[in-house]
Write a protein that holds these residues in place. Structure first.
Motif, PDB file in Angstrom:
ATOM      1  N   GLU A 436       0.745  -1.290  -0.062  1.00 33.54           N
ATOM      2  CA  GLU A 436       0.055   0.075  -0.080  1.00 33.54           C
ATOM      3  C   GLU A 436       0.793   1.143  -0.016  1.00 33.54           C
ATOM      4  O   GLU A 436       0.514   2.215  -0.732  1.00 33.54           O
ATOM      5  CB  GLU A 436      -0.887  -0.052   1.268  1.00 33.54           C
ATOM      6  N   LYS A 439       2.074   1.635  -3.388  1.00 33.67           N
ATOM      7  CA  LYS A 439       1.068   2.377  -4.105  1.00 33.67           C
ATOM      8  C   LYS A 439       1.008   4.000  -4.059  1.00 33.67           C
ATOM      9  O   LYS A 439       1.158   4.797  -4.827  1.00 33.67           O
ATOM     10  CB  LYS A 439      -0.348   1.821  -3.749  1.00 33.67           C
ATOM     11  N   ALA A 448      -2.130   1.438 -10.471  1.00 33.07           N
ATOM     12  CA  ALA A 448      -2.428   1.383  -9.154  1.00 33.07           C
ATOM     13  C   ALA A 448      -3.936   0.999  -8.907  1.00 33.07           C
ATOM     14  O   ALA A 448      -4.301   0.294  -7.877  1.00 33.07           O
ATOM     15  CB  ALA A 448      -2.255   2.724  -8.386  1.00 33.07           C
TER      16      ALA A 448
END
Length: 528
Positions: A436, A439, A448
């Protein structure tokens, strides 16, 4: 000298074993005993090596043989471990005079392969789990005095009672326990057991590295986004990670990430850090504090590898966005909600035999009854999200799935969504927290929104083509003194770490949402 009584017993039993296993011309005669039934009577130094070669941890898992239902009309038939011909059917009645009545499960067993064997069964509905064992050829019954509520009555009327066979029998099950129990002990025996398990079930090597087994690290060579792959091999976490590795195919069981703050100080972001109250939470720790703990206080004997980002990705890594994301997650609980769903992507090809979705449902049912708060945290809320419902208990979830014409196996495969928010906040396991952050830092680029990193296992993370691929650019201290040149930097551990498939897969839409993971090869198709 006259032989001792123990020597005489050993000789007698070995003679019987040989006699019972070498009667090929007497097929119709039932053996009075089966060799495996009496192995435990031998001295331990003789019996355990034999049993170890015959049994494994998977023998703790019952296998699903079918569901005995009213509509079956005795059509459910299977071969047991002891009794080779078995049938079962369900009779509904109301002997108790209760609102929804009860039932009798009839099981007829016959054709035992020896006089000393027995079959052990587990019986389950979404509302209960029980067990029984049989060693006499005849019809047996299991009584359900009354169904707990209308939903259970409707369920068994349509679907019946699920039957699971402990294929290893009593002795095999005890031997499987002998293999699994030491995995969780914080001893040399426990460590050796974890290594032996992973060698046996995954083909891991665990080659000893030359000393020193701890690297003298220069912090200036560590950058934001560098991945930490961690493998614990003893104690509670060692045992848990060993089983996690086995089912997922990952050669590491935990992960963390390096990150520099706006002032340039080096930190470690970790989901699964144990706080002062004993809770597993997401934390940001100064590198020195984290490293000191791993060197001196982590009694799970962690083996740690640093996976430096590729320079191209490092140049794209948005440190500000990554730091803000990490700060927003600090203190939230570890991502138990999505832990098992990163592993299960398919209806049948993620379960080491005899594990399957039916058994998973039964295990969940047991936990739901014993630890309802734990069950809600581990899977109930996540299952509700997959159904688009709120507040359903596990039994109600199983009934709802059947009403919709689907199955629990299919429900488990619905991908986790990164934007789901649970009652206690966003949920990220150790690897989901790292990815995460990737991302947020821009490493997945335009993909993404098409990738759910909460679906990734640790193996999925270290096989991403994100890391340094030129060994000449690795820090000078990387693998210093080792006789084998690794493509990453192992910074702690006696045994050389393996990361099969390391740094080989480019990201793609819906990555890792439908991948099989069956041992021992863990092969996966492209773009699953």
């Amino acid at each position: 000298m006259a032989p001792s009584s123990s020597s005489f017993v050993t000789t007698l039993i070995i003679t019987i074993l040989v006699t019972c296993t070498h009667t090929p011309n007497v097929q119709a005669l039932k053996a009075p005993i089966h060799p495996e039934d009496i192995l435990p009577l031998l001295p331990r130094q003789v019996s355990w090596p034999i049993l170890n070669s015959l049994r494994g941890a998977s023998d703790l898992l019952p296998s699903f043989v079918g569901a005995a239902a009213v509509a079956n009309n005795s059509d459910l038939r299977w071969k047991g471990s002891c009794f080779y011909e078995n049938t079962a059917w369900l009779e509904l009645h109301n002997k108790s005079g209760s609102e929804f009545g009860g039932g009798t499960l009839h099981i007829k067993v016959s054709k035992a392969h020896s006089w000393t064997c027995m079959d052990i069964y587990v019986f389950a509905t979404p509302y209960r789990v029980t067990w029984d064992y049989y060693f006499i050829s005849r019809e047996h019954t299991l009584e359900f005095d009354e169904w707990s509520e209308k939903a259970e009555y409707e369920y068994v009327k349509r679907k019946g009672v699920s039957i699971f066979l402990m294929e290893a029998g009593m002795i095999g099950t005890l031997e499987a326990l002998w293999e699994v129990f030491p995995l969780f002990t914080n001893t040399g025996w426990g460590e050796s057991s974890n290594l032996a398990f992973l060698k046996k079930h995954m083909g891991a090597n665990f080659e000893v590295r030359p000393e020193p087994w701890i690297t003298n690290i220069t912090q200036d060579d560590i950058h934001s986004g560098d991945f930490l792959a961690i493998s614990k091999i003893r104690g509670r976490w060692g045992g848990f990670e060993t089983l996690e590795k086995w089912v997922s195919g990952a050669y590491a069981g935990h992960s963390a990430v390096c990150l520099r703050d706006p002032q340039g100080k080096l930190w470690v972001g970790e989901s699964g850090h144990e706080d002062d109250e004993g809770q597993d939470v997401i934390a940001l720790l100064p590198w020195d504090e984290w490293w000191e703990f791993e060197l001196t206080k982590d009694d799970a004997n962690p083996h740690i590898a640093l996976l430096p980002l590729h320079p191209d990705l490092r140049s794209r890594f948005n440190e500000t966005a990554a730091w803000e994301y990490a700060q927003s997650m600090v203190g939230l609980p570890y991502g138990y909600h999505n832990l098992i769903f990163s592993w299960i992507d398919t209806v049948s090809d993620n379960y080491p035999p005899p594990l399957d979705a039916n058994l998973v449902a039964s295990v969940m049912t047991v936990w739901d009854q014993m630890q309802p708060a734990y069950a809600a945290n581990m899977w109930n809320e996540a299952l509700n999200k997959r159904l688009g419902t709120q507040g359903l208990e596990l039994a109600e979830i199983l009934v709802e799935v059947e009403k919709r014409g689907s199955s629990f196996a299919e429900l488990l495969t619905i991908p986790e969504q990164d934007d789901w928010v649970y009652a206690d906040g966003k949920s990220t396991s150790c690897v989901a927290f790292v990815l995460e952050m990737y991302k947020e830092a821009g490493l997945f680029g335009d993909l993404a929104d098409q990738i759910q990193v909460t679906e990734f296992t640790i193996k999925d993370a270290y096989t991403l083509n994100f890391y340094e691929n030129n060994s000449s650019r690795l820090p000078k201290w990387c693998n210093e003194g080792d006789t084998v040149e690794l493509p990453f930097c192992q910074i702690k551990g006696k045994y050389r770490m393996e990361l099969p498939g390391y740094n080989t897969i480019d990201p793609y839409p819906h990555m890792t949402e439908s991948c099989p993971s069956l041992p021992p090869d863990y092969s996966r198709p492209q773009y699953c």
